[in-house]
Design a protein around this motif. Structure first.
Motif, PDB file in Angstrom:
ATOM      1  N   LYS A 255       0.831  -1.192   0.000  1.00  0.00           N
ATOM      2  CA  LYS A 255       0.000   0.000   0.000  1.00  0.00           C
ATOM      3  C   LYS A 255       0.874   1.253   0.000  1.00  0.00           C
ATOM      4  N   LEU A 256       1.914   1.192   0.850  1.00  0.00           N
ATOM      5  CA  LEU A 256       2.805   2.341   0.939  1.00  0.00           C
ATOM      6  C   LEU A 256       3.470   2.618  -0.380  1.00  0.00           C
ATOM      7  N   ASN A 257       3.860   1.529  -1.017  1.00  0.00           N
ATOM      8  CA  ASN A 257       4.503   1.650  -2.312  1.00  0.00           C
ATOM      9  C   ASN A 257       3.653   2.421  -3.291  1.00  0.00           C
TER      10      ASN A 257
ATOM     11  N   LEU B  71       1.199   4.371  -2.624  1.00  0.00           N
ATOM     12  CA  LEU B  71       1.059   5.754  -2.178  1.00  0.00           C
ATOM     13  C   LEU B  71       2.267   6.561  -2.636  1.00  0.00           C
ATOM     14  N   GLY B  72       3.441   5.930  -2.471  1.00  0.00           N
ATOM     15  CA  GLY B  72       4.673   6.628  -2.856  1.00  0.00           C
ATOM     16  C   GLY B  72       4.681   6.982  -4.320  1.00  0.00           C
ATOM     17  N   SER B  73       4.327   6.004  -5.157  1.00  0.00           N
ATOM     18  CA  SER B  73       4.392   6.309  -6.592  1.00  0.00           C
ATOM     19  C   SER B  73       3.316   7.309  -6.967  1.00  0.00           C
TER      20      SER B  73
ATOM     21  N   ALA C 215       2.261   9.616  -5.097  1.00  0.00           N
ATOM     22  CA  ALA C 215       2.769  10.896  -4.633  1.00  0.00           C
ATOM     23  C   ALA C 215       3.750  11.476  -5.636  1.00  0.00           C
ATOM     24  N   ALA C 216       4.644  10.629  -6.135  1.00  0.00           N
ATOM     25  CA  ALA C 216       5.653  11.120  -7.067  1.00  0.00           C
ATOM     26  C   ALA C 216       5.004  11.642  -8.342  1.00  0.00           C
ATOM     27  N   VAL C 217       4.099  10.840  -8.892  1.00  0.00           N
ATOM     28  CA  VAL C 217       3.453  11.235 -10.139  1.00  0.00           C
ATOM     29  C   VAL C 217       2.656  12.506  -9.950  1.00  0.00           C
TER      30      VAL C 217
ATOM     31  N   SER D 296       3.057  14.854  -7.760  1.00  0.00           N
ATOM     32  CA  SER D 296       3.844  16.069  -7.556  1.00  0.00           C
ATOM     33  C   SER D 296       4.428  16.557  -8.865  1.00  0.00           C
ATOM     34  N   ILE D 297       4.813  15.631  -9.725  1.00  0.00           N
ATOM     35  CA  ILE D 297       5.329  16.050 -11.036  1.00  0.00           C
ATOM     36  C   ILE D 297       4.229  16.740 -11.818  1.00  0.00           C
TER      37      ILE D 297
ATOM     38  N   LEU E  54       3.430  20.165 -10.493  1.00  0.00           N
ATOM     39  CA  LEU E  54       4.440  21.160 -10.832  1.00  0.00           C
ATOM     40  C   LEU E  54       4.376  21.557 -12.275  1.00  0.00           C
ATOM     41  N   ALA E  55       4.172  20.552 -13.110  1.00  0.00           N
ATOM     42  CA  ALA E  55       4.115  20.846 -14.533  1.00  0.00           C
ATOM     43  C   ALA E  55       2.958  21.797 -14.802  1.00  0.00           C
TER      44      ALA E  55
ATOM     45  N   THR F 205       1.572  24.003 -12.673  1.00  0.00           N
ATOM     46  CA  THR F 205       1.653  25.344 -12.101  1.00  0.00           C
ATOM     47  C   THR F 205       2.398  26.304 -13.011  1.00  0.00           C
TER      48      THR F 205
END
Lengths: 372, 311
Positions: free
Chosen positions: A2-4, A6-8, A10-12, A14-15, A18-19, A21
């Motif tokens: 599950k954490l995994n 969540l991590g991915s 999160a990464a996607v 955030s990218i 940012l793209a 904004t």
């Protein structure tokens, strides 16, 4: 697991965030839509849609003009996209707009380029919007100050750093000047206000103000800044000892500087700003209906307020059909009419054009014809 | 994946559902990649004139690198201040909600924190420059007078309070809900057995947290912080409104410094031609910074995974 995930995620996320904004400004580049065919005469109500792109300085005046113009011509519509002077001229020259609003007049090479979309006579400039720029300050107990150009330049260059400096005190024997540090506040976004203000400093105090004239504040002077007219006014308003420059209509409670012209100090007003246009000289080599003006920033004529922002409308000399010509003429003449100027100054707080310029501008716009 | 083995056993109706689901999931995944790719291509194409232009024509007149590096540093400084402030507070709040607060308080408190994330950044910016910045001026004056020997607190302090430190504080407030919400969810997922085992062995509540909760949650905390960092790096409006921009300077309490996102926002409206390409190139650099940061974060999470209680 599950954490995994969540991590991915999160990464996607955030990218992607940012793209996204990076693109903040909307850009309504309305396609140039021509008016439907019809033989309406210039005096009768016109119809169709007119598209303009240009200076953001004219934004609130333009809104007033569009409302007023629609009131007279219910079938007509005008779209104005305040993307900036440079963007407006570029879009106009590329044929993306029927007129442009610009804080700078078309340069000779741009006029040459305009022949591609406007026909052999190219385009011409008409003054449409004049607004005095106030030098405003926040100093308790001081309502107004008399300053000459050199002193203003030295203050904004941070060579004079205290309000009770000899140079200021000498010109204001009656004012109670405190020992407060001067905080200079300038615009941090590119702006026509900055450009006109530094052009004044350069023209009148060139030995002090040695920087190039541009819409960006000189990089060599590190001082406080804020975004937009409202930003500098609000920052100056909350900082004792602050001084800034801003559109006169927006300075609010800040005190304003009387600028030395000739031997007298001129208090800022719409009339004094309009007078600056009277003393301006036509740009050399311009066509007879081109009303591009070189403002005499260093004028010595009493009662003139030389720090003004002059913004133009740029039209083609010829348009492809009669309906467009009628529409452009009707709108252009409304803008420079006494009524149009009054409507704008009521809502935007700018200075109306003087009668003689209004007449010249109307005559220039009247010379627009259908392309052969 | 073991889906093949599973689907072969399932009934035909289940198979159709599986297919639709896997198709939809694949489509969503591909769509994100395409979007990302399209953004990257757009940035590259639009930024291209910058790299081919004469260095003298670039803003500042010394080429793109000289133009971009001060604002890259500024971006990193602002984000670093935000994280330095927001990470300890965010983790503290998350721990309080998940392990210390009575349930009656924990729920509403979590809700309020989440609400912070819903406030538009322009509101944070307006609050920052109208309220927070003037309020911080006396503090900055004190720092300049007493701590001025440290370069980052060198005076004279800004009299408007619109400084890098203020911008960092505003960013910290904006980042806080992201770090708090994610960490809280992860802390709550700590296996109850681990916690009870730690307590049974005689650990105090704090020892239980350091031995059972934090090791389990470490990859999640890193994810949360990275997501917060993403927001801090890319935040535009709040920084544009709060910061008195300028050249790169070490002092955090004078006006100066600039971030990429704010630079783009402030200059975009009137930019055209080469200047526009320059700003888009700056956007490309920001895009790359974020990619690198996220890759580093993934690497850290991957390295710590085997030590955590997650598996």
């Amino acid at each position: 697991m599950k954490l995994n995930r969540l991590g991915s995620a999160a990464a996607v996320l955030s990218i992607a965030a940012l793209a996204l904004t990076a693109c903040g400004s909307d850009n309504p580049t309305g396609a140039a839509s021509s008016a439907p065919a019809g033989g309406a005469s210039a005096d009768a109500a016109v119809s169709g849609t007119l598209t303009g792109i240009g200076a953001s300085s004219q934004k609130s005046a333009m809104e007033a003009w569009i409302t007023g113009f629609k009131g007279q011509n219910a079938q007509a519509n005008v779209q104005y996209s305040p993307d900036g002077s440079g963007a407006g001229r570029k879009a106009f020259l590329a044929g993306g707009a029927q007129f442009a609003g610009s804080d700078a007049y078309l340069k000779p090479e741009e006029k040459e380029e305009s022949k591609k979309v406007c026909g052999p006579d190219g385009a011409f400039n008409v003054p449409a919007y004049v607004s005095p720029i106030a030098v405003a300050f926040n100093l308790e107990g001081v309502e107004e100050l008399n300053l000459d150009a050199t002193t203003i330049a030295k203050i904004f260059k941070k060579e004079i750093t205290k309000w009770n400096d000899e140079a200021i005190a000498k010109q204001n024997p009656d004012a109670k000047l405190p020992d407060t540090a001067i905080t200079v506040v300038h615009r941090n976004d590119e702006s026509g206000t900055t450009e006109n203000f530094v052009e004044y400093l350069k023209a009148t105090a060139g030995d002090v103000w040695t920087y190039d004239v541009s819409g960006d504040w000189p990089k060599d002077i590190q001082s406080e800044n804020a975004k937009g007219t409202s930003g500098v006014v609000s920052t100056a308003g909350s900082t004792p000892g602050a001084i800034t420059y801003a559109d006169f209509s927006a300075v609010g409670d800040l005190s304003t500087v009387n600028v030395k012209v000739g031997d007298e100090y001129t208090k800022i007003s719409a009339e004094a700003a309009a007078k600056a246009l009277e003393t301006a000289t036509p740009v050399e080599g311009a066509a007879k209906n081109d009303l591009a003006l070189d403002l005499k920033r260093d004028t010595t004529e009493a009662g003139t307020y030389p720090i003004v922002l002059l913004s133009y409308h740029i039209y083609c000399n010829t348009y492809k059909d009669q309906a467009t010509v009628d529409l452009v003429k009707a709108f252009g003449k409304y803008v420079v009419s006494a009524e149009g100027q009054k409507t704008a100054s009521d809502s935007a707080g700018n200075a109306p054009l003087s009668t003689s310029i209004e007449e010249k501008a109307a005559a220039a716009i009247d010379s627009i014809t259908v392309a052969k | 994946m073991t889906t093949n083995a599973l689907t072969s056993k399932s009934s035909t109706s289940g198979r159709a559902g599986d297919k639709i689901f896997s198709g939809a999931a694949l489509g969503a995944g591909v769509l994100i990649l395409i979007t990302l790719f399209a953004v990257a291509v757009f940035l590259l194409i639009q930024a291209l004139p910058t790299f081919m232009a004469d260095p003298a024509d670039i803003s500042g007149g010394e080429g793109f690198f000289a133009y971009i590096w001060p604002i890259v540093i500024g971006t990193v400084i602002a984000a670093a201040i935000a994280l330095l402030i927001a990470t300890p507070i965010g983790l503290g709040v998350a721990l309080f909600i998940s392990h210390f607060a009575p349930r009656r308080i924990a729920g509403p408190l979590g809700y309020v924190i989440d609400l912070l994330a819903a406030i538009p950044s322009v509101i944070y910016g307006a609050w920052g420059y109208m309220v927070l910045a003037p309020a911080l001026v006396p503090g900055y004056d004190w720092l300049a007078a007493n701590m001025g020997f440290i370069p980052i607190f060198e005076g004279p302090a800004s009299q408007t309070g619109k400084t890098m430190l203020t911008a960092g504080i505003v960013l910290a407030v904006m980042v806080l809900p992201i770090i708090t919400s994610l960490s809280r969810e992860i802390f709550l997922q700590t296996p109850k057995l681990h916690e009870e085992a730690a307590l049974a062995l005689g650990a105090t509540r704090w020892e239980m947290i350091t031995t059972a909760v934090l090791p389990f949650a470490r990859p999640g905390i890193i994810s949360a912080v990275m997501l917060g960092l993403g927001r801090a790096l890319g935040e535009t409006m709040a920084v544009a409104l709060v910061l008195s921009t300028g050249g790169l300077i070490p002092s955090l309490i004078q006006s100066g410094n600039q971030t990429i996102a704010a630079e783009i926002a402030l200059n975009f409206p009137e930019a055209f031609g080469l200047r526009l390409a320059e700003l888009i190139a700056a956007g490309l650099v920001l895009f790359l910074i974020t990619l690198v940061v996220n890759m580093i974060a993934r690497a850290i999470i991957a390295r710590h995974k085997e030590f955590s209680g997650a598996n």
